[in-house]
Motif scaffolding. Sequence first.
Motif, PDB file in Angstrom:
ATOM      1  N   ASN A   1     -16.070   5.597  22.309  1.00 14.85           N
ATOM      2  CA  ASN A   1     -16.028   6.535  23.423  1.00 14.85           C
ATOM      3  C   ASN A   1     -16.783   7.823  23.136  1.00 14.85           C
ATOM      4  N   ARG A   2     -17.429   7.885  21.951  1.00 13.25           N
ATOM      5  CA  ARG A   2     -18.137   9.110  21.605  1.00 13.25           C
ATOM      6  C   ARG A   2     -19.648   8.926  21.652  1.00 13.25           C
ATOM      7  N   LEU A   3     -20.086   7.822  22.174  1.00 14.89           N
ATOM      8  CA  LEU A   3     -21.523   7.574  22.237  1.00 14.89           C
ATOM      9  C   LEU A   3     -22.180   8.580  23.166  1.00 14.89           C
ATOM     10  N   ALA A   4     -23.297   9.147  22.734  1.00 12.22           N
ATOM     11  CA  ALA A   4     -24.019  10.101  23.574  1.00 12.22           C
ATOM     12  C   ALA A   4     -24.625   9.375  24.766  1.00 12.22           C
ATOM     13  N   PRO A   5     -24.710  10.036  25.908  1.00  9.00           N
ATOM     14  CA  PRO A   5     -25.336   9.401  27.074  1.00  9.00           C
ATOM     15  C   PRO A   5     -26.804   9.106  26.783  1.00  9.00           C
ATOM     16  N   PRO A   6     -27.358   8.104  27.427  1.00  7.97           N
ATOM     17  CA  PRO A   6     -28.752   7.736  27.144  1.00  7.97           C
ATOM     18  C   PRO A   6     -29.713   8.880  27.457  1.00  7.97           C
TER      19      PRO A   6
ATOM     20  N   GLU B   1     -39.745  10.526  28.833  1.00 10.45           N
ATOM     21  CA  GLU B   1     -40.695  10.029  29.828  1.00 10.45           C
ATOM     22  C   GLU B   1     -41.699  11.125  30.126  1.00 10.45           C
ATOM     23  N   ASN B   2     -42.992  10.863  29.820  1.00 15.02           N
ATOM     24  CA  ASN B   2     -44.049  11.825  30.095  1.00 15.02           C
ATOM     25  C   ASN B   2     -43.746  13.194  29.498  1.00 15.02           C
ATOM     26  N   GLY B   3     -43.196  13.204  28.284  1.00 14.82           N
ATOM     27  CA  GLY B   3     -42.951  14.464  27.614  1.00 14.82           C
ATOM     28  C   GLY B   3     -41.728  15.204  28.087  1.00 14.82           C
ATOM     29  N   LYS B   4     -40.816  14.550  28.842  1.00 23.06           N
ATOM     30  CA  LYS B   4     -39.580  15.177  29.306  1.00 23.06           C
ATOM     31  C   LYS B   4     -38.417  14.265  28.960  1.00 23.06           C
ATOM     32  N   ILE B   5     -37.219  14.849  28.868  1.00 24.40           N
ATOM     33  CA  ILE B   5     -36.017  14.070  28.585  1.00 24.40           C
ATOM     34  C   ILE B   5     -35.266  13.836  29.886  1.00 24.40           C
ATOM     35  N   THR B   6     -34.996  12.569  30.190  1.00 21.43           N
ATOM     36  CA  THR B   6     -34.096  12.282  31.305  1.00 21.43           C
ATOM     37  C   THR B   6     -32.694  12.126  30.714  1.00 21.43           C
ATOM     38  N   ASP B   7     -31.749  12.916  31.206  1.00 22.15           N
ATOM     39  CA  ASP B   7     -30.435  13.020  30.582  1.00 22.15           C
ATOM     40  C   ASP B   7     -29.343  12.973  31.636  1.00 22.15           C
ATOM     41  N   PRO B   8     -28.649  11.819  31.801  1.00 19.01           N
ATOM     42  CA  PRO B   8     -27.623  11.691  32.845  1.00 19.01           C
ATOM     43  C   PRO B   8     -26.455  12.651  32.696  1.00 19.01           C
ATOM     44  N   LYS B   9     -26.231  13.225  31.488  1.00 20.08           N
ATOM     45  CA  LYS B   9     -25.072  14.118  31.339  1.00 20.08           C
ATOM     46  C   LYS B   9     -25.229  15.380  32.188  1.00 20.08           C
ATOM     47  N   ASN B  10     -26.479  15.705  32.563  1.00 25.50           N
ATOM     48  CA  ASN B  10     -26.689  16.882  33.408  1.00 25.50           C
ATOM     49  C   ASN B  10     -26.171  16.675  34.822  1.00 25.50           C
ATOM     50  N   ALA B  11     -25.968  15.408  35.207  1.00 23.01           N
ATOM     51  CA  ALA B  11     -25.495  15.116  36.559  1.00 23.01           C
ATOM     52  C   ALA B  11     -24.140  15.760  36.811  1.00 23.01           C
ATOM     53  N   ALA B  12     -23.250  15.693  35.826  1.00 25.58           N
ATOM     54  CA  ALA B  12     -21.917  16.272  36.005  1.00 25.58           C
ATOM     55  C   ALA B  12     -21.955  17.794  35.949  1.00 25.58           C
ATOM     56  N   LEU B  13     -22.879  18.351  35.157  1.00 25.73           N
ATOM     57  CA  LEU B  13     -22.934  19.798  34.993  1.00 25.73           C
ATOM     58  C   LEU B  13     -23.506  20.510  36.212  1.00 25.73           C
TER      59      LEU B  13
ATOM     60  N   PHE C   1     -34.509  15.274  34.845  1.00 25.38           N
ATOM     61  CA  PHE C   1     -35.337  15.654  33.712  1.00 25.38           C
ATOM     62  C   PHE C   1     -34.940  17.024  33.187  1.00 25.38           C
ATOM     63  N   ALA C   2     -34.899  17.158  31.866  1.00 26.44           N
ATOM     64  CA  ALA C   2     -34.580  18.423  31.212  1.00 26.44           C
ATOM     65  C   ALA C   2     -35.703  18.781  30.252  1.00 26.44           C
ATOM     66  N   VAL C   3     -36.212  20.011  30.363  1.00 23.82           N
ATOM     67  CA  VAL C   3     -37.276  20.494  29.488  1.00 23.82           C
ATOM     68  C   VAL C   3     -36.809  21.818  28.890  1.00 23.82           C
ATOM     69  N   ASN C   4     -36.618  21.881  27.573  1.00 23.81           N
ATOM     70  CA  ASN C   4     -36.155  23.084  26.894  1.00 23.81           C
ATOM     71  C   ASN C   4     -37.311  23.726  26.134  1.00 23.81           C
TER      72      ASN C   4
ATOM     73  N   GLY D   1     -34.910  26.867  29.701  1.00 23.60           N
ATOM     74  CA  GLY D   1     -35.082  25.464  30.039  1.00 23.60           C
ATOM     75  C   GLY D   1     -35.075  25.259  31.537  1.00 23.60           C
ATOM     76  N   VAL D   2     -35.525  24.076  31.942  1.00 17.74           N
ATOM     77  CA  VAL D   2     -35.558  23.689  33.351  1.00 17.74           C
ATOM     78  C   VAL D   2     -35.010  22.279  33.466  1.00 17.74           C
ATOM     79  N   ILE D   3     -34.114  22.057  34.426  1.00 17.89           N
ATOM     80  CA  ILE D   3     -33.554  20.730  34.696  1.00 17.89           C
ATOM     81  C   ILE D   3     -33.774  20.443  36.176  1.00 17.89           C
ATOM     82  N   TYR D   4     -34.253  19.238  36.501  1.00 18.06           N
ATOM     83  CA  TYR D   4     -34.502  18.962  37.920  1.00 18.06           C
ATOM     84  C   TYR D   4     -34.412  17.466  38.204  1.00 18.06           C
ATOM     85  N   ASP D   5     -34.129  17.167  39.481  1.00 16.96           N
ATOM     86  CA  ASP D   5     -34.239  15.808  40.000  1.00 16.96           C
ATOM     87  C   ASP D   5     -35.079  15.883  41.264  1.00 16.96           C
ATOM     88  N   VAL D   6     -35.008  14.870  42.107  1.00 18.41           N
ATOM     89  CA  VAL D   6     -35.875  14.841  43.286  1.00 18.41           C
ATOM     90  C   VAL D   6     -35.438  15.856  44.334  1.00 18.41           C
ATOM     91  N   ASN D   7     -34.211  16.369  44.243  1.00 16.86           N
ATOM     92  CA  ASN D   7     -33.690  17.257  45.283  1.00 16.86           C
ATOM     93  C   ASN D   7     -33.486  18.692  44.821  1.00 16.86           C
TER      94      ASN D   7
END
Length: 685
Positions: A502-507, A511-523, A531-534, A543-549
Amino acid sequence: MIAGLFEIFLCLLVLFGIYKLVLEQTALHRVKRFYLLFALVFSLTTPWLNLEISSDKIIIPTGEMISETLYEVVANEQAMIPEAVSPSEFTEVKPKTSINYSAWAIGGLYLIVALILVIRFGRNIYELFSKARKNTRVPYKLAEVVLLRQPTIPHNFLKFIFMHNEDYEKEVLREQLLAHELGHAQQRHSLDILLVELLQVLFWFNPMYYFYAKAIRLNHEYLADAMVLGKFNDIATYQRLLLKFANRNHSTEMNLACLSNYSLTKKRFKMMTQQTSKMAALVRVAVLLPLLVVTTLCFSLKTKAEAIIGSNANELIYTIENSLFQENKPELLPLAESDISRMTSGFGMRQDPISKQQKMHLGVDFSTKTGTPVIATASGTVEKVESLKGGYGNYIQIKHDNQYQTLYAQLSEMDVQVGDKVEKGQLIGKVGTTGMSTGPHLHYEVIKDGERVDPKGYFTMTRPAPPTKEAQANASTPAPPTKAQNNTSKPAPPTKAKNNTNRLAPPRIIENGKITDPKNAALYDLEERNFAVNFGNGFKYEGVIYDVNKVVFLRKNEEPIIKKMDDLSAEQVEALKSLTLPSPPFRGRLELTQEIVDNWSDPTIYGIWIDNKKVDNSVMSNYKASDFATYFKSFLHPNAKKGKIYDYQLNLTTNEKYEKDKIRAAQQKAEWEKITKASLAKLDF
C-alpha cells in the motif's frame, strides 16, 4: 516530398504577397501577366534548384587530435560484431512488413480528388469543342465567332468566340463585344487559364493556386478592356454595355474560357480610369526587381560547408558527440509505466518457464495487456522487422548508433519497416504473445558494443516491481565471491521484510521532458493524466502543473495561482507546453587512491576503457590516481563475459574530458534556463 510541397506553397505565398504590394493596383497589365506566370513556373522549380555557396568552414582534426577526440565519437570496438539476434533453434519465416495505413489513406484521398478534377477538366474542354462543332461559326479576323441560341455571356476559348446570336446581330453591341473577346484570342489568354487549371488539378490541396487563378483571370479582363478602350475611347458606353451582361449566368465549362468576368465589374470600372505614369512604372519595376532577386536567392541557394584543418576541432567533435549520444542512448521505458503490471523476469540466469531448465535470460520481460503501445527507447534506424515461429516471435531491432541497439519481442503488431528512422518515444508496435511465450508481455533487450547488457541500467521505474519467484530464490542463496571481492567481509544482518503493497508510489512517466503524475489529481482537482514541471530556485515559479483544462502555478511560500486553460492565449499555451524538466545535475569528482588505480592493471580482473576508448591494462602504469576525475565499474554477466578473461568493465574519465563534459553540461543548463525563463515570462499573471 512534404518538404518540397511546403516549399512550393511558401514560394507562391511570398511571390503573391509581392504582387499584391507592388503590382496589383497599377495599370501595368502586361508586366502583371508575365509576373504571375513566372511565379507559377518558378515555384515548381524551387525544390530542385541547388545553387551551392560555401558557408562557414568546419574544422577537422588531424593526427594526434583524431586519435584523442574523433575516436571517442565512434564505437569503442568497431571490430566487434553483434551476436545474432535470432536463436538458432527456431525456424525463421518470411519477415512481416507493416503497412502504413495513414500514408495509403492520404494517397488514396489525393488520387480520388485528382481523378474527379481530371474528369471535370476533360469534360469542360470537350463541351467547349462540342459547342463550337454543333453551332454556326462565322470567321472574324484571326478568330471564329460561334453563334449560340441561348443567351450567354460572351467568352473566348483558344480561337473561338462564343456569343448569343441576337447579340451578334446588333451592330452596336457586336463591335465592342468582339473587340474585347478578340483581345483574349489574340493574346492567347486561354493558354494561361489551361495552365493554372491544370496546376489546380494536380495540386488541389494548395490554396495558393486558387488565388493565382483569380488574379490571372482578372488581369486578362484588364488587358482586353484596355484593347477595347484603345480602339473606341468611350468609357461610359463601354461600362453601360458591361452592366447589361452583368446578371447573365454561365455554365461550368465556361470556367476554362476567358470570360468577361462581370462579378468583378466594379474593379474593372476602377481600373479603366487608372493611369500609371512612366516614372511610377520605373519606380515599381525598380522595387520589384530586387525583391525578385532576393526571393530567388532565398529559395535556390543551398549552403555547402567547407572543411579545413585546425586546432578547434575538439569542441566541434564533442558537440557532435553530445548531441548524438543524448538522443541515441536507450534511456526510456519501452512501455508507459502505468501500463506495466509487473516485471516478470529480469536479466540473468533463470528457470525457463517452458523448458524448466536454467537458462540465460538476455533481457527483461514486462507483463501487460495485449495491444499495449510499445515505444522506441531512443532515436535510431530500424534494422530488423521479423517473425519467428518460436523464440522472439514478432520482433523489432533498432540500431541507435555504433554502440547501442535495442530489441522488442513477442509483439502482436509491428508499425515500422526496415530502414525507417524512428525518434525517441515514437510508437513502433504493440504488445502480444507471439513466439515462445506463456502470456502477453514485452521482451526488451539492450545491446551495447555487440553484447547484451542488463536493460535495468538504462531506465528508471519509480514504482517498484513485485519480486519474481526466481528473484526470491536467488535472494535466499548468497552469490559466490569473485576475485575482486573481499571474502573476509561479513554479510549484512538480515532485515525484517515489510509489506509495502500500500506504499507504492503512484506511476510517474516521463513524456517529452515532463512528468505525468496522477497524485496531483487529488491535490489540485486535475485529471489523472497531468503534467508537472519543477524548476527549483531562481525562477518566477517553482513549478507548473497542468492538464487539458487547468494550470497551477506554484510559488515559494505563497498560495498557488490557478488558471483555466481557456483563459490562456495561444502563445501562452504554446509557452506552457514548451516547458521541460532540467537535466540531472552533473556528477561530481570521485576521490581515488593510488592503491586502487594500481589494482586496475590486472587484466584478469578488469577490462579498461579510458575516455570511452578501450586500452591495454599496461597503460595504467603511466597514470596516477590524480589523473582521473570519475570512474564507473560494472560486473560482466556470463553472456557478456564470452571470450573475455576479466570480470569487470571499468570506464575511466580523465580530468581533461571531465572538464570539457562539465563545460558542456553548464552550457546546456544555461541554455535550458534561458529558454525556460523566456517561456515563463509569457505566463505573467
